[in-house]
Design an enzyme around this catalytic site. Structure first.
Site, PDB file in Angstrom:
ATOM      1  N   THR A  27       0.815  -1.315  -0.147  1.00 52.03           N
ATOM      2  CA  THR A  27       0.058  -0.236  -0.028  1.00 52.03           C
ATOM      3  C   THR A  27       0.895   1.113  -0.086  1.00 52.03           C
ATOM      4  O   THR A  27       2.087   1.153   0.118  1.00 52.03           O
ATOM      5  CB  THR A  27      -0.767   0.008   1.308  1.00 52.03           C
ATOM      6  OG1 THR A  27      -0.021   0.068   2.485  1.00 52.03           O
ATOM      7  CG2 THR A  27      -1.821  -1.186   1.416  1.00 52.03           C
ATOM      8  N   ALA A  60       3.301  -1.243   4.956  1.00 46.17           N
ATOM      9  CA  ALA A  60       2.523  -0.173   5.368  1.00 46.17           C
ATOM     10  C   ALA A  60       3.616   0.853   5.448  1.00 46.17           C
ATOM     11  O   ALA A  60       4.814   0.858   6.284  1.00 46.17           O
ATOM     12  CB  ALA A  60       2.117  -0.318   6.795  1.00 46.17           C
ATOM     13  N   ILE A  86       7.624  -2.334   7.353  1.00 45.25           N
ATOM     14  CA  ILE A  86       7.769  -0.763   7.457  1.00 45.25           C
ATOM     15  C   ILE A  86       8.235  -0.300   5.913  1.00 45.25           C
ATOM     16  O   ILE A  86       9.127  -0.663   5.770  1.00 45.25           O
ATOM     17  CB  ILE A  86       8.528  -0.391   8.449  1.00 45.25           C
ATOM     18  CG1 ILE A  86       8.307  -1.285   9.955  1.00 45.25           C
ATOM     19  CG2 ILE A  86       8.744   0.973   8.546  1.00 45.25           C
ATOM     20  CD1 ILE A  86       6.722  -1.144  10.248  1.00 45.25           C
ATOM     21  N   LYS A  87       7.570   0.405   5.151  1.00 45.81           N
ATOM     22  CA  LYS A  87       7.741   0.980   4.134  1.00 45.81           C
ATOM     23  C   LYS A  87       8.307   2.344   4.191  1.00 45.81           C
ATOM     24  O   LYS A  87       7.658   3.256   5.058  1.00 45.81           O
ATOM     25  CB  LYS A  87       6.416   1.012   3.188  1.00 45.81           C
ATOM     26  CG  LYS A  87       6.868   1.110   1.852  1.00 45.81           C
ATOM     27  CD  LYS A  87       5.435   0.767   0.869  1.00 45.81           C
ATOM     28  CE  LYS A  87       5.710   0.955  -0.668  1.00 45.81           C
ATOM     29  NZ  LYS A  87       4.526   1.036  -0.855  1.00 45.81           N
ATOM     30  N   LEU A  88       9.771   2.415   3.803  1.00 47.30           N
ATOM     31  CA  LEU A  88      10.500   3.694   4.255  1.00 47.30           C
ATOM     32  C   LEU A  88      10.862   4.376   2.851  1.00 47.30           C
ATOM     33  O   LEU A  88      11.221   3.609   1.824  1.00 47.30           O
ATOM     34  CB  LEU A  88      11.470   3.386   4.875  1.00 47.30           C
ATOM     35  CG  LEU A  88      11.299   2.672   6.438  1.00 47.30           C
ATOM     36  CD1 LEU A  88      12.731   1.788   6.686  1.00 47.30           C
ATOM     37  CD2 LEU A  88      11.054   3.771   7.495  1.00 47.30           C
TER      38      LEU A  88
END
Ligand code: E4P
Length: 217
Positions: A27, A60, A86-88
């Site tokens: 997402t 996310a 964890i999307k960074l």
């Protein structure tokens, strides 16, 4: 190759999951907004709902662009569900946060990657996934698939464990070309995934089989 669906739409995630070929979901803030998911609590609940539908990793994305903020948001996201990744963003603070989380054994996805150098940094920071956006490169007359090839070569040269998550997929041929290159994962819209089903000879052949069966029964 793992198949992720790139959406926050629950019906589409359920449909892809029902095919039995779905390995995860990605997402981003734009995809959440597209579904009308706004406000901290709603966004967090939506991630939980997605995790309950699929078995695999669910990316996310943090909103903060400073290290402390990314760590704070990332920890809250990781605490939500064990499937959360964890999307960074691919900026200096994002790379620092990636290293922080990978040292703690928390899965990460470095996003908005548009060059081999960025992908190399993400791997050095221990990212679980790196997301090169091939469709957006194609959109500006740059060869997105060539970038996937470059990253594959570099990661293989040094046996980096970071998985190449080919993102911003637009259509079925992107998926097939990524598979030929050896991309570990692709994330794309349901339309591109379902497009892989189609072949007119399959339809013609099936119609003929059913017609011949009816003749004899
Ligand atoms: C990746 O994780 C992104 O969510 C996504 O693939 C971006 O795709 P787009 O270029 O179609 O917005």
């Amino acid at each position: 190759m793992k198949f992720f669906i790139d959406t926050a739409n629950i019906d589409q995630i359920k449909e892809a999951q029902s095919l039995g070929i779905l390995d995860g979901v990605t997402t981003n803030p734009s995809l959440m907004a597209k579904e009308g998911i706004t406000g901290y609590d709603n966004i967090m609940n939506h991630y939980k709902t997605i995790c309950d539908i699929v078995d695999g990793d669910v990316s996310a994305e943090v909103i903060a662009i400073d290290f402390d903020g990314m760590v704070r948001e990332g920890e809250a996201l990781a605490a939500l569900h064990p499937q959360i990744v964890i999307k960074l963003p691919m900026i200096a603070e994002g790379i620092k946060a990636c290293k922080y989380f990978s040292d703690k054994g928390v899965k990460t996805n470095v996003t908005l990657v548009f060059s081999a150098g960025q992908a190399l940094l993400a791997a050095k920071a221990g990212a679980t996934y790196v997301s090169p956006f091939l469709g957006r490169l194609d959109d500006v007359s740059t060869d997105g698939l060539a970038l996937i090839e470059e990253i594959r070569l570099i990661y293989d040269n040094y046996a980096f464990e970071t998985q190449i998550l080919s993102a911003s997929i637009r259509h079925t041929m992107h998926i097939i070309e990524c598979a030929k290159i050896g991309s570990d994962v692709m994330t794309g819209p349901l339309s591109a995934i379902k497009g892989l089903l189609n072949h007119p000879l399959t339809d013609i052949g099936l119609a003929k089989f059913l017609e011949d069966y009816k003749k004899g029964n």
